[in-house]
Design a protein around this motif. Structure first.
Motif, PDB file in Angstrom:
ATOM      1  N   GLN A 140       0.848  -1.184   0.000  1.00 45.21           N
ATOM      2  CA  GLN A 140       0.000   0.000   0.000  1.00 45.21           C
ATOM      3  C   GLN A 140       0.892   1.244   0.000  1.00 45.21           C
ATOM      4  N   PRO A 141       0.451   2.310  -0.673  1.00 49.50           N
ATOM      5  CA  PRO A 141       1.280   3.523  -0.743  1.00 49.50           C
ATOM      6  C   PRO A 141       1.682   4.056   0.626  1.00 49.50           C
ATOM      7  N   LYS A 142       0.850   3.871   1.638  1.00 47.55           N
ATOM      8  CA  LYS A 142       1.181   4.415   2.956  1.00 47.55           C
ATOM      9  C   LYS A 142       2.425   3.769   3.560  1.00 47.55           C
ATOM     10  N   TYR A 143       2.853   2.625   3.012  1.00 47.31           N
ATOM     11  CA  TYR A 143       4.030   1.943   3.539  1.00 47.31           C
ATOM     12  C   TYR A 143       5.297   2.248   2.748  1.00 47.31           C
ATOM     13  N   ASP A 144       5.231   3.218   1.838  1.00 52.34           N
ATOM     14  CA  ASP A 144       6.432   3.659   1.119  1.00 52.34           C
ATOM     15  C   ASP A 144       7.198   4.635   2.008  1.00 52.34           C
ATOM     16  N   GLN A 145       7.963   4.085   2.938  1.00 53.72           N
ATOM     17  CA  GLN A 145       8.709   4.933   3.864  1.00 53.72           C
ATOM     18  C   GLN A 145      10.057   4.291   4.170  1.00 53.72           C
ATOM     19  N   GLU A 146      10.889   5.062   4.837  1.00 51.04           N
ATOM     20  CA  GLU A 146      12.254   4.620   5.117  1.00 51.04           C
ATOM     21  C   GLU A 146      12.268   3.468   6.116  1.00 51.04           C
ATOM     22  N   ASN A 147      13.160   2.510   5.875  1.00 54.39           N
ATOM     23  CA  ASN A 147      13.335   1.392   6.797  1.00 54.39           C
ATOM     24  C   ASN A 147      14.008   1.893   8.070  1.00 54.39           C
ATOM     25  N   VAL A 148      13.346   1.721   9.210  1.00 52.15           N
ATOM     26  CA  VAL A 148      13.867   2.258  10.474  1.00 52.15           C
ATOM     27  C   VAL A 148      14.611   1.203  11.289  1.00 52.15           C
ATOM     28  N   LEU A 149      14.749  -0.001  10.783  1.00 55.07           N
ATOM     29  CA  LEU A 149      15.310  -1.072  11.603  1.00 55.07           C
ATOM     30  C   LEU A 149      16.771  -0.850  11.951  1.00 55.07           C
ATOM     31  N   PHE A 150      17.488  -0.127  11.125  1.00 49.08           N
ATOM     32  CA  PHE A 150      18.915   0.023  11.361  1.00 49.08           C
ATOM     33  C   PHE A 150      19.245   1.303  12.124  1.00 49.08           C
ATOM     34  N   ALA A 151      18.212   1.996  12.597  1.00 45.70           N
ATOM     35  CA  ALA A 151      18.441   3.189  13.411  1.00 45.70           C
ATOM     36  C   ALA A 151      19.029   2.788  14.746  1.00 45.70           C
ATOM     37  N   THR A 152      19.909   3.622  15.265  1.00 51.23           N
ATOM     38  CA  THR A 152      20.609   3.274  16.516  1.00 51.23           C
ATOM     39  C   THR A 152      20.266   4.206  17.669  1.00 51.23           C
ATOM     40  N   THR A 153      19.380   5.173  17.420  1.00 51.90           N
ATOM     41  CA  THR A 153      19.015   6.112  18.483  1.00 51.90           C
ATOM     42  C   THR A 153      18.353   5.367  19.632  1.00 51.90           C
TER      43      THR A 153
END
Length: 257
Positions: A213-226
């Motif tokens: 779905q278009p609403k899921y066209d977003q950046e992958n946040v899994l590799f964030a380290t914050t």
């Protein structure tokens, strides 16, 4: 005692002994080997019987056109509309522990109405995301945490779930999907074992429709380290029962989250 009563009594005892014997024989049987039970629509479903368990385990594989960003975003979406897309009959969805970037996990609670006379099922689950930086795959595990919050008298709280997904980029815009289901949703095991292969098959087939779905066209946040702040789960659940007419297929995808 009249003769016909004796015959009925002996017959009942014999039938009960047969049922007990069949149950014990089934429970102790099993090869610990995966067996292909369905191969259609691009989805392969396997089952495995372990000695000492009455419930079968299931796994399934397929390839689909999608992106890792869409899949991860879809798996992290935790609102009532998303819950209903995954689980027809979902009437309540709550975040108990919000997304923790450090641990890459969240805890959520949802309720699914099933056809009468079955009681609604409550799922209190931890979702753990484990990315692999080498092959860019993502492993997602859903584990039941039934006693983390008080139980509600209205419903059956699922106490055993250890389901997992692995999504691996396969090139040419495709994702290899591997799913494994190990759970007990409070149904008689002979009913569950009969219906589960079809539910697993249909659940995987629904995956592209849900995540693409278009609403899921977003950046992958899994590799964030914050580092996320430490959060304390609530001690009660404000999850009202919503009376809705539940489709007969309500359990069809309840196993997948």
């Amino acid at each position: 005692m009249p003769k016909f009563l004796k015959v009925a009594l002996y017959g009942g005892c014999f039938a009960a002994a047969l049922l007990v014997g069949a149950h014990y024989t089934w429970k102790m049987s099993g090869s610990d080997q995966w067996r292909l039970v369905s191969d259609k629509d691009g989805v392969r479903v396997y089952e495995m019987k372990e000695p000492g368990s009455t419930f079968m385990k299931y796994k399934a594989t397929m390839r689909m056109k999608s992106t890792m960003n869409r899949i991860v975003a879809g798996m992290m979406d935790r609102d009532l509309k998303s819950c209903a897309e995954w689980n027809p009959g979902c009437v309540s969805e709550q975040t108990v522990q919000p997304w923790d970037r450090q641990d890459r996990s969240f805890v959520h609670f949802y309720r699914v109405n099933l056809p009468n006379p079955m009681a609604p099922r409550e799922f209190l689950l931890k979702a753990q995301f484990t990315p692999d930086t080498q092959d860019q795959s993502v492993f997602i595990q859903y584990t039941a945490m039934p006693d983390e919050l008080p139980r509600n008298d209205c419903c059956y709280r699922v106490t055993h779930m250890n389901n997992n997904w692995r999504f691996t980029p396969a090139g040419k815009g495709e994702i290899e999907v591997d799913f494994m289901q190990d759970m007990d949703v409070g149904m008689p095991y002979f009913v569950y074992n009969l219906l589960a292969p079809g539910f697993v098959h249909d659940g995987l087939l629904s995956l592209p429709r849900i995540v693409n779905q278009p609403k899921y066209d977003q950046e992958n946040v899994l590799f964030a380290t914050t580092e996320a702040p430490t959060l304390t789960p609530p001690t009660t659940l404000a999850s009202p029962i919503v009376t809705t007419k539940t489709p007969a297929s309500a359990f069809a995808t309840a196993a997948f989250k």
